[in-house]
Design a protein around this motif. Structure first.
Motif, mmCIF file in Angstrom:
data_model
loop_
_atom_site.group_PDB
_atom_site.id
_atom_site.type_symbol
_atom_site.label_atom_id
_atom_site.label_comp_id
_atom_site.label_asym_id
_atom_site.label_seq_id
_atom_site.Cartn_x
_atom_site.Cartn_y
_atom_site.Cartn_z
ATOM 1 N N LYS A 1 0.926 -1.004 0.174
ATOM 2 C CA LYS A 1 0.074 -0.233 0.234
ATOM 3 C C LYS A 1 1.036 1.914 -0.509
ATOM 4 O O LYS A 1 1.647 1.298 0.323
ATOM 5 C CB LYS A 1 -0.960 0.242 1.474
ATOM 6 N N LEU A 2 0.597 1.654 -0.476
ATOM 7 C CA LEU A 2 1.134 3.682 -1.559
ATOM 8 C C LEU A 2 0.438 4.675 -1.356
ATOM 9 O O LEU A 2 -0.325 4.308 -1.934
ATOM 10 C CB LEU A 2 1.642 3.308 -2.527
ATOM 11 N N THR A 3 0.901 5.810 -0.633
ATOM 12 C CA THR A 3 -0.060 6.664 -1.245
ATOM 13 C C THR A 3 0.191 7.176 -2.966
ATOM 14 O O THR A 3 1.334 6.867 -3.423
ATOM 15 C CB THR A 3 1.091 7.896 -0.599
ATOM 16 N N ARG A 4 -0.155 7.771 -3.096
ATOM 17 C CA ARG A 4 0.154 8.470 -4.427
ATOM 18 C C ARG A 4 1.346 8.792 -4.289
ATOM 19 O O ARG A 4 1.844 8.907 -5.947
ATOM 20 C CB ARG A 4 -1.073 9.653 -5.006
ATOM 21 N N GLU B 1 -6.868 5.366 -1.272
ATOM 22 C CA GLU B 1 -7.688 6.603 -1.557
ATOM 23 C C GLU B 1 -8.683 6.672 -0.049
ATOM 24 O O GLU B 1 -8.835 7.330 -0.003
ATOM 25 C CB GLU B 1 -8.161 5.906 -2.573
ATOM 26 N N ASP B 2 -8.876 5.186 0.394
ATOM 27 C CA ASP B 2 -9.928 5.505 1.066
ATOM 28 C C ASP B 2 -8.969 5.029 2.744
ATOM 29 O O ASP B 2 -8.566 4.638 2.906
ATOM 30 C CB ASP B 2 -10.907 4.574 0.516
ATOM 31 N N HIS B 3 -10.288 5.927 3.749
ATOM 32 C CA HIS B 3 -9.758 5.646 4.384
ATOM 33 C C HIS B 3 -11.174 5.281 5.365
ATOM 34 O O HIS B 3 -11.937 5.873 5.923
ATOM 35 C CB HIS B 3 -9.092 6.526 5.640
ATOM 36 N N GLU B 4 -11.080 3.655 5.812
ATOM 37 C CA GLU B 4 -12.383 2.686 6.773
ATOM 38 C C GLU B 4 -12.561 3.639 8.022
ATOM 39 O O GLU B 4 -13.387 3.421 8.858
ATOM 40 C CB GLU B 4 -12.480 1.563 6.863
ATOM 41 N N ASN B 5 -11.266 3.710 8.454
ATOM 42 C CA ASN B 5 -11.101 4.226 10.391
ATOM 43 C C ASN B 5 -10.851 5.683 10.609
ATOM 44 O O ASN B 5 -10.312 5.982 10.969
ATOM 45 C CB ASN B 5 -10.132 3.239 11.087
ATOM 46 N N GLU B 6 -11.849 6.625 9.951
ATOM 47 C CA GLU B 6 -11.845 8.002 9.630
ATOM 48 C C GLU B 6 -11.147 8.280 11.519
ATOM 49 O O GLU B 6 -11.937 7.385 11.900
ATOM 50 C CB GLU B 6 -12.453 8.960 9.612
ATOM 51 N N GLY B 7 -10.251 9.283 11.480
ATOM 52 C CA GLY B 7 -10.301 9.276 13.137
ATOM 53 C C GLY B 7 -8.743 8.926 13.822
ATOM 54 O O GLY B 7 -9.115 9.101 14.898
ATOM 55 N N ARG B 8 -8.284 7.337 13.007
ATOM 56 C CA ARG B 8 -8.064 6.558 13.806
ATOM 57 C C ARG B 8 -6.700 6.804 12.443
ATOM 58 O O ARG B 8 -6.473 6.662 11.977
ATOM 59 C CB ARG B 8 -8.220 5.357 13.478
ATOM 60 N N VAL B 9 -5.364 6.536 13.477
ATOM 61 C CA VAL B 9 -3.654 6.410 12.076
ATOM 62 C C VAL B 9 -3.782 5.479 11.381
ATOM 63 O O VAL B 9 -3.752 4.437 11.951
ATOM 64 C CB VAL B 9 -2.784 6.394 13.146
ATOM 65 N N GLY C 1 17.272 -0.030 24.343
ATOM 66 C CA GLY C 1 16.606 -0.187 26.163
ATOM 67 C C GLY C 1 16.093 1.667 26.205
ATOM 68 O O GLY C 1 15.588 1.156 27.470
ATOM 69 N N LYS C 2 15.586 2.781 25.798
ATOM 70 C CA LYS C 2 15.137 3.588 26.512
ATOM 71 C C LYS C 2 14.034 3.698 25.874
ATOM 72 O O LYS C 2 13.628 2.908 24.907
ATOM 73 C CB LYS C 2 15.736 4.793 25.643
ATOM 74 N N GLN C 3 13.076 4.436 26.468
ATOM 75 C CA GLN C 3 11.575 4.897 26.283
ATOM 76 C C GLN C 3 11.350 6.003 25.796
ATOM 77 O O GLN C 3 12.090 7.445 26.064
ATOM 78 C CB GLN C 3 10.655 3.931 27.045
ATOM 79 N N MET C 4 10.437 6.028 24.844
ATOM 80 C CA MET C 4 10.905 7.824 24.007
ATOM 81 C C MET C 4 8.268 7.611 24.244
ATOM 82 O O MET C 4 7.576 6.349 23.501
ATOM 83 C CB MET C 4 10.811 8.168 22.579
ATOM 84 N N LYS C 5 7.823 8.493 24.763
ATOM 85 C CA LYS C 5 6.556 8.321 24.927
ATOM 86 C C LYS C 5 5.861 9.712 24.210
ATOM 87 O O LYS C 5 6.650 10.960 23.514
ATOM 88 C CB LYS C 5 6.100 9.411 26.219
ATOM 89 N N TYR C 6 4.838 9.731 23.664
ATOM 90 C CA TYR C 6 4.258 10.740 22.330
ATOM 91 C C TYR C 6 2.953 10.615 23.360
ATOM 92 O O TYR C 6 2.419 9.595 23.762
ATOM 93 C CB TYR C 6 4.446 9.844 21.205
ATOM 94 N N LYS C 7 2.530 11.715 22.799
ATOM 95 C CA LYS C 7 0.595 11.869 22.311
ATOM 96 C C LYS C 7 0.784 12.457 20.554
ATOM 97 O O LYS C 7 1.159 13.689 20.229
ATOM 98 C CB LYS C 7 0.826 12.967 23.398
ATOM 99 N N VAL C 8 -0.843 11.675 20.377
ATOM 100 C CA VAL C 8 -0.836 11.694 18.773
ATOM 101 C C VAL C 8 -2.165 13.309 18.983
ATOM 102 O O VAL C 8 -3.145 13.721 20.233
ATOM 103 C CB VAL C 8 -2.153 11.334 18.726
ATOM 104 N N LYS C 9 -1.601 14.461 18.495
ATOM 105 C CA LYS C 9 -1.968 15.864 18.615
ATOM 106 C C LYS C 9 -2.804 15.839 17.457
ATOM 107 O O LYS C 9 -3.930 16.733 17.818
ATOM 108 C CB LYS C 9 -0.868 16.936 18.521
ATOM 109 N N SER C 10 -2.808 15.663 16.335
ATOM 110 C CA SER C 10 -4.003 15.358 15.418
ATOM 111 C C SER C 10 -3.161 14.598 14.502
ATOM 112 O O SER C 10 -2.001 13.922 14.381
ATOM 113 C CB SER C 10 -3.555 17.365 14.155
ATOM 114 N N ILE C 11 -4.375 14.304 13.672
ATOM 115 C CA ILE C 11 -4.388 13.131 11.897
ATOM 116 C C ILE C 11 -5.126 13.771 10.800
ATOM 117 O O ILE C 11 -6.597 14.595 11.222
ATOM 118 C CB ILE C 11 -5.279 11.594 12.807
ATOM 119 N N GLU C 12 -4.315 13.484 10.215
ATOM 120 C CA GLU C 12 -5.173 14.245 9.120
ATOM 121 C C GLU C 12 -5.100 13.879 7.494
ATOM 122 O O GLU C 12 -3.931 12.553 7.605
ATOM 123 C CB GLU C 12 -4.819 15.731 8.299
ATOM 124 N N TYR C 13 -5.952 13.701 6.909
ATOM 125 C CA TYR C 13 -5.480 12.283 5.196
ATOM 126 C C TYR C 13 -5.053 13.492 4.179
ATOM 127 O O TYR C 13 -6.138 14.083 4.049
ATOM 128 C CB TYR C 13 -6.239 11.491 5.420
#
Length: 162
Positions: free
Chosen positions: A9-12, A79-87, A150-162
């Motif tokens: 699966k590839l973006t255009r 082309e289509d995103h079945e789960n709008e609002g999810r990555v 061995g390190k950890q990184m913590k992330y927060k999802v701030k926004s998602i767009e397509y």
């Protein structure tokens, strides 16, 4: 050979970048073939390292072309995103690094697309540690990525767009 039939699966934009890379590799192959022929015509037994280098370079380019052609032949453009609002693949995500307090904007793509240079956004492969944790997340969710060192990184999802 089960992988040969597996879709990629590839973006255009990613598909177009792969196509452009294939065109560039074809040009490189033509040049490498010309250099190899030149080396074969002017080669004496005492200086065959240039000939071997030219053969190796040509073989590397041919292997890269074969890989690109295979990927493009199996490509499906997202082309289509079945789960709008999810990555999902193709999502452009703004992540807040909770450790460094810095934001980064990335696009989540397949491994095949992540390796191709170009484009305006950094790309994260769905197979990478960050990509695996990011897939399916919603805006506002936080997650932890365990890095190889061995390190950890913590992330927060701030926004998602397509």
């Amino acid at each position: 050979m089960a992988q040969a039939t597996r879709q990629v699966k590839l973006t255009r934009e990613g598909f177009e970048r792969l196509q452009k890379t294939l065109d560039q590799e074809m040009n490189r192959l033509a040049e490498a073939t010309r250099i190899l022929q030149e080396q074969m015509e002017t080669n004496s037994d005492t200086e065959d390292t240039g000939l071997e280098d030219a053969k190796r370079e040509k073989m590397n380019i041919e292997a890269r072309i074969e890989e690109l052609e295979d990927t493009l032949a199996r490509a499906t453009i997202i082309e289509d995103h079945e789960n709008e609002g999810r990555v999902e693949l193709g999502a452009i995500v703004v992540l807040a690094n909770e450790t460094t307090k810095k934001d980064m904007k990335v696009q989540v793509v397949s491994a095949a697309e992540a390796t191709v240079t170009g484009g305006s956004l950094p790309r994260v492969s769905e197979d990478s540690p960050v990509g695996k944790e990011l897939m399916g997340r919603k805006k506002g969710e936080t997650f932890v990525v365990n890095l190889d060192n061995g390190k950890q990184m913590k992330y927060k999802v701030k926004s998602i767009e397509y």
